[in-house]
Design a protein around this motif. Structure first.
Motif, short mmCIF file in Angstrom:
data_model
loop_
_atom_site.label_atom_id
_atom_site.label_comp_id
_atom_site.label_asym_id
_atom_site.label_seq_id
_atom_site.Cartn_x
_atom_site.Cartn_y
_atom_site.Cartn_z
N GLU A 140 0.87 -1.04 0.10
CA GLU A 140 -0.16 -0.05 -0.02
C GLU A 140 0.75 1.27 0.15
O GLU A 140 2.08 1.02 0.34
CB GLU A 140 -0.96 0.13 1.22
N ARG A 142 0.96 5.81 0.66
CA ARG A 142 0.32 6.67 1.08
C ARG A 142 0.65 8.03 -0.07
O ARG A 142 1.70 8.41 -0.30
CB ARG A 142 1.03 7.28 2.43
N TYR A 188 -3.18 6.14 3.19
CA TYR A 188 -2.74 4.92 2.88
C TYR A 188 -3.57 4.08 2.21
O TYR A 188 -4.96 4.01 2.64
CB TYR A 188 -2.00 3.91 4.02
N LYS A 229 5.50 4.01 1.09
CA LYS A 229 5.11 2.71 0.68
C LYS A 229 5.44 1.72 1.68
O LYS A 229 6.47 1.87 2.59
CB LYS A 229 6.04 2.38 -0.56
N GLN A 232 0.66 -3.64 3.78
CA GLN A 232 -0.52 -3.33 4.63
C GLN A 232 -0.42 -3.81 6.01
O GLN A 232 -0.05 -5.20 6.19
CB GLN A 232 -1.60 -3.78 3.93
#
Length: 299
Positions: A140, A142, A188, A229, A232
């Protein structure tokens, strides 16, 4: 995270609610709140009636719920007394329903004792750890973005960034997105959350980089910057504890049923009903959490 069948979830929640009990207490702690003829209505009965109110009344103020529950008890007591005078308690249909309701309440009491009250914090934590270990972490990012109406406006924004201007300040001044006050911060997100064009461009950027060409979507033209980066993160236990507890409860419930069925095999005489029953109670469904059998008392 932690997905399992809605049928199992609804069944367990319904049983848990149905098996909520109000223990009879001594007279001092369980005062009489009303009388119907010679019959007394105690506080403990009022609490039972409140627990059984229609869900639509759940959001009423407490005092209004007490009044609604008391009205219900009074109505029941009045007509139950008349029914008793008529001897309806000896009616065959009544006896059959009473026997069924007794079985259902015994089921709920057993469920409460051996499932609801039997779940320990250690079991919940162990199941949480198991679920987390089974997760394949997703990547994931941001990101921030500046949204403008035209490609030329987006190119002008990129030129300002190339000249060293601050992304956040430009977003606050020029972005048309509602999150402009936060400097275009999108937080995110993993893949599948944004429109394809935006997602493809965003995930192709390195941390700290911004898009060098405008990104066109149905909303306009975007300039995107990647702040971070990471993989998650799973939710903390306290965020999903109720859901994990439901999983533990489901497993305990299914184990109880398996043991009981082994001791008293189920033989369904109606062929169509047997086929349908077997379909929702097949072992693989139980393993995958596809079904925890529902009874009338669980609905």
């Amino acid at each position: 995270m932690f997905k399992y069948s809605k049928l199992a979830a609804v069944a367990l929640i319904a049983i848990a609610a149905a098996s909520t009990s109000v223990r009879a207490q001594d007279a001092a702690a369980d005062p009489v709140v009303a009388k119907v003829g010679a019959l007394e209505i105690h506080e403990s009965e009022l609490k039972l009636a409140i627990a059984g109110l229609d869900p639509q009344l759940a959001n009423l103020p407490d005092e209004q719920k007490r009044v609604a529950a008391l009205s219900s008890i009074i109505d029941v007591k009045l007509l139950a007394a008349d029914a008793d005078k008529e001897g309806l308690q000896n009616d065959a249909d009544f006896k059959q329903r009473l026997a069924f309701l007794t079985d259902r309440e015994l089921h709920n009491a057993y469920f409460k004792k051996h499932v609801v009250d039997a779940v320990t914090p250690e079991e919940v934590k162990a199941r949480y750890d198991k679920e987390v270990a089974a997760i394949t972490p997703e990547d994931e990012i941001r990101a921030r973005h500046i949204l403008v109406k035209t490609e030329d406006e987006a190119k002008a924004v990129i030129a300002e960034l190339d000249a060293g201007k601050d992304f956040v300040e430009i977003a606050k001044a020029k972005s048309t997105d509602p999150n402009k006050a936060e400097g275009g911060d999108l937080g995110y997100f993993a893949k599948g959350r944004m429109v394809p064009e935006f997602e493809t461009a965003a995930f192709a950027l390195e941390k700290g980089a911004y898009s060098k060409v405008p990104v066109k979507t149905q909303f306009g033209f975007h300039v995107i910057k990647i702040e971070d980066k990471r993989q998650q993160q799973p939710p903390a236990l306290d965020q999903v504890e109720a859901q994990v507890r439901q999983l533990v409860m489901r497993d305990k419930y299914l184990a109880l049923l398996e043991k009981a069925k082994a001791a008293a095999p189920v033989d369904i005489q109606d062929p169509a009903l047997k086929t349908a029953y077997d379909a929702v109670n097949k072992p693989e469904a139980a393993v995958e959490g596809e079904a925890a059998p529902a009874t009338e008392g669980q609905q």
